[in-house]
Design an enzyme around this catalytic site. Sequence first.
Site, PDB file in Angstrom:
ATOM      1  N   HIS A  66      -9.086 -40.209 -50.788  1.00 39.35           N
ATOM      2  CA  HIS A  66      -8.961 -41.492 -50.079  1.00 39.35           C
ATOM      3  C   HIS A  66      -9.671 -41.461 -48.733  1.00 39.35           C
ATOM      4  CE1 HIS A  66      -6.318 -42.851 -53.213  1.00 39.35           C
ATOM      5  NE2 HIS A  66      -5.609 -41.733 -53.084  1.00 39.35           N
ATOM      6  N   ARG A  88       5.135 -20.145 -20.463  1.00 40.01           N
ATOM      7  CA  ARG A  88       5.520 -21.519 -20.139  1.00 40.01           C
ATOM      8  C   ARG A  88       4.401 -22.277 -19.427  1.00 40.01           C
ATOM      9  NH1 ARG A  88      10.843 -22.421 -20.469  1.00 40.01           N
ATOM     10  NH2 ARG A  88      10.607 -24.211 -19.098  1.00 40.01           N
ATOM     11  N   GLU A 136      -4.963 -24.196 -33.306  1.00 39.08           N
ATOM     12  CA  GLU A 136      -4.300 -23.820 -32.059  1.00 39.08           C
ATOM     13  C   GLU A 136      -4.838 -22.506 -31.472  1.00 39.08           C
ATOM     14  OE1 GLU A 136       0.461 -23.405 -31.092  1.00 39.08           O
ATOM     15  OE2 GLU A 136      -0.242 -23.242 -33.130  1.00 39.08           O
ATOM     16  N   LYS A 181       4.212 -22.631 -24.291  1.00 37.01           N
ATOM     17  CA  LYS A 181       5.206 -22.365 -25.336  1.00 37.01           C
ATOM     18  C   LYS A 181       6.278 -23.429 -25.417  1.00 37.01           C
ATOM     19  CE  LYS A 181       7.146 -19.710 -28.424  1.00 37.01           C
ATOM     20  NZ  LYS A 181       6.485 -19.770 -29.733  1.00 37.01           N
ATOM     21  N   GLU A 230       0.946 -26.807 -41.523  1.00 39.92           N
ATOM     22  CA  GLU A 230       1.221 -25.721 -40.588  1.00 39.92           C
ATOM     23  C   GLU A 230       0.043 -24.731 -40.540  1.00 39.92           C
ATOM     24  OE1 GLU A 230       3.086 -25.308 -38.243  1.00 39.92           O
ATOM     25  OE2 GLU A 230       3.209 -23.157 -37.884  1.00 39.92           O
ATOM     26  N   ASN A 250      10.178 -26.956 -11.894  1.00 37.83           N
ATOM     27  CA  ASN A 250       9.721 -27.198 -13.263  1.00 37.83           C
ATOM     28  C   ASN A 250      10.291 -28.533 -13.695  1.00 37.83           C
ATOM     29  OD1 ASN A 250       9.040 -27.071 -16.003  1.00 37.83           O
ATOM     30  ND2 ASN A 250      10.932 -25.994 -16.498  1.00 37.83           N
ATOM     31  N   GLY A 251       9.415 -29.430 -14.167  1.00 32.00           N
ATOM     32  CA  GLY A 251       9.884 -30.746 -14.606  1.00 32.00           C
ATOM     33  C   GLY A 251       8.928 -31.808 -14.089  1.00 32.00           C
ATOM     34  N   LYS A 308      -1.886 -23.918 -37.071  1.00 32.78           N
ATOM     35  CA  LYS A 308      -2.042 -22.549 -36.545  1.00 32.78           C
ATOM     36  C   LYS A 308      -3.505 -22.245 -36.276  1.00 32.78           C
ATOM     37  CE  LYS A 308       1.052 -21.872 -35.562  1.00 32.78           C
ATOM     38  NZ  LYS A 308       2.415 -22.265 -35.559  1.00 32.78           N
ATOM     39  N   TRP A 313       1.845 -25.087 -15.412  1.00 32.97           N
ATOM     40  CA  TRP A 313       1.080 -25.775 -16.453  1.00 32.97           C
ATOM     41  C   TRP A 313       0.953 -27.202 -15.954  1.00 32.97           C
ATOM     42  CZ3 TRP A 313       2.117 -29.757 -20.104  1.00 32.97           C
ATOM     43  CH2 TRP A 313       1.228 -29.821 -21.176  1.00 32.97           C
ATOM     44  N   CYS A 366       6.551 -25.481 -16.712  1.00 27.79           N
ATOM     45  CA  CYS A 366       6.216 -24.359 -15.846  1.00 27.79           C
ATOM     46  C   CYS A 366       7.353 -23.362 -15.934  1.00 27.79           C
ATOM     47  CB  CYS A 366       6.130 -24.825 -14.401  1.00 27.79           C
ATOM     48  SG  CYS A 366       5.061 -26.245 -14.181  1.00 27.79           S
TER      49      CYS A 366
END
Length: 609
Positions: free
Chosen positions: A505, A27, A489, A604, A482, A96-97, A486, A72, A2
């Site tokens: 495979h 955040r 996401e 983020k 990557e 936050n935490g 992207k 969040w 957060c």
Amino acid sequence: MCGIVGYIGDAQAVPILLESLKMLEYRGYDSAGVTVFNGKLETYKIAGRIKDLEAVIPWNMQGSTGIGHTRWATHGKPETRNAHPHLSSDVSVVHNGIIENYMELKERLIGLDYEFKSDTDTEVIAHLLHFNMKCRGQKCLLDGLAETVKELKGSYAIAALCAEEPGLLAFARKDSPLVIGVGKGSNYAASDVTAFLKHTKEVIYINDNEIGLLKPDSIEIFDLEGKQVSRNAEIIEWDLEAAEKAGYEHFMLKEIHEQPTSIQNTFAGKLSELEGTVTLEELYLKPDEIKRLKRATIIACGTSWNAGILGKYIFEKLAGLHTDVETASEFRYSNPVLCGEELTIAITQSGETADTLAAVRSSSSYGCRSIAITNVVGSTITREADSVLYTRAGPEIGVAATKTFTAQLVALYMLAIYLGRIRGVVSANEAKDLIVGIKRLPGQIQKVLNRKDAINECAVQFADKRDYFFIGRYLNYPVALEGALKLKEISYIHAEGYAAGELKHGPLALITDETPVVAIATRGHTYEKILSNIKEVKARNATVIAVADDDDTEIDKYVDVVLRVPSSHELLAPVLSSVVLQLLSYYTALAKDCSIDKPRNLAKSVTVE
Ligand code: F6R
């Protein structure tokens, strides 16, 4: 994960808090709230974004002390009752935490007749603080908070107000970022400097197990034994403009376009093509130690982990150093076999990813030396690692990492050449070639950016597909990973990144004429092999989009669309191909009208486990 803010001064707090929260929305953005002292504590909160919160706060709300939060969800759904601030009578708290022992504390507090209104872990902090101040004789907010945090297990950055002490804002930190902004007649507390950069560039980073008090004209910091800590303010060198969109529709697009500069800044002053050397004065590893190294372990998450795979290949090639790449969240609960002679390399753009921090602490407990590659000056990782190699990419606001990824790749090239030269693996001439190549990257990236219309056209053509595959070999394998990350996401299209040789495979069963396959096929010693893999998927009717060199005309025979990159040193091509794939994802998400800078369910900086 957060964002918290606090303001105390002589201006109206609400506009300052809201503005700061908007800067911290990256955040977390599922609910938000503020408390302002207005003769009494007045609190407004809502499940939704900051703009929704703005709509419920009375326009004429007065008060020049306040705290705020953008959330969040970790404990409790994104609902208004779970939004911060959390209150206990005349005490208000943002956090936050994660408080790991909150259930135990909650039961105790319920036994003391405290009534809980939310499902969060944070509410225990508010009640415990109230209890410590009112019932345990800790008469003031600071002492009450000191007593409270001693009972908390887990991570926290806290800002707290008490109606009985209107001229004070208390804060505390452990394992979650907290920074103080030093103003004139006003002070700020926040999870990140961007929150108050518009008002001040003077900052004080708070360390773990420190608490303190803000008044309009003073800042006091203490350790948990009550000993005062003196710390000078530092000056932030970048300005708010750097953290704003500068005319681009999205932060992500702006950040993609900043790559010529961010890469240039990352290598500036470190490369000599005349001598074939890289200077990394910030590394505290002696040449003898570097020569003796037997192994390196790269620890990271997400995009940074993808960068780590490339790191492995180039450390092994250029420095002759056996390298493992570990997902931080797995590493911390595994039983690594380490004897202390290994080098740990933590890659984390934010420097705050909880799993990466914990994994580095775990490797340090075996006596391993560590290097952090991070973009955020003063972030927690910079205090955990023995040495820090900064990527100088500037603040990245878009949730999807772009410019920090390519800056990480450049940092890894520099580190590999540096280690390789000392270990006598890479020759001066090879190093010179690479250094010349690195210095050409900003101009070559600009060429890729200038071709964005062709990439946009391709993105729009396939934006309605449900599944995508990205394939690559050797150094192009992390590029494929990557590229897929992207795309999923920000566009919510299911995408898989695969080592191209692995397709047969299993995953080949999923390839149909409805599955675009992006093949990263820049020239190098696996070029012929990827051509074979392209033929395999073409035989299953896939549409193939190739990322290939400018002068490669052969590839046109085998694929449907070619997205070009300037020809470069084989080892460096991943930087250029990555920019193509960033733009492909961006334009796909744009065509689908997705929330590009703030994709659903993501934030983020992942400061919780
Ligand atoms: C994806 C992305 C994430 C981060 C990951 C690690 O675009 O940004 O996958 O790479 O959360 O974050 P850092 O690098 O801050 O440790």
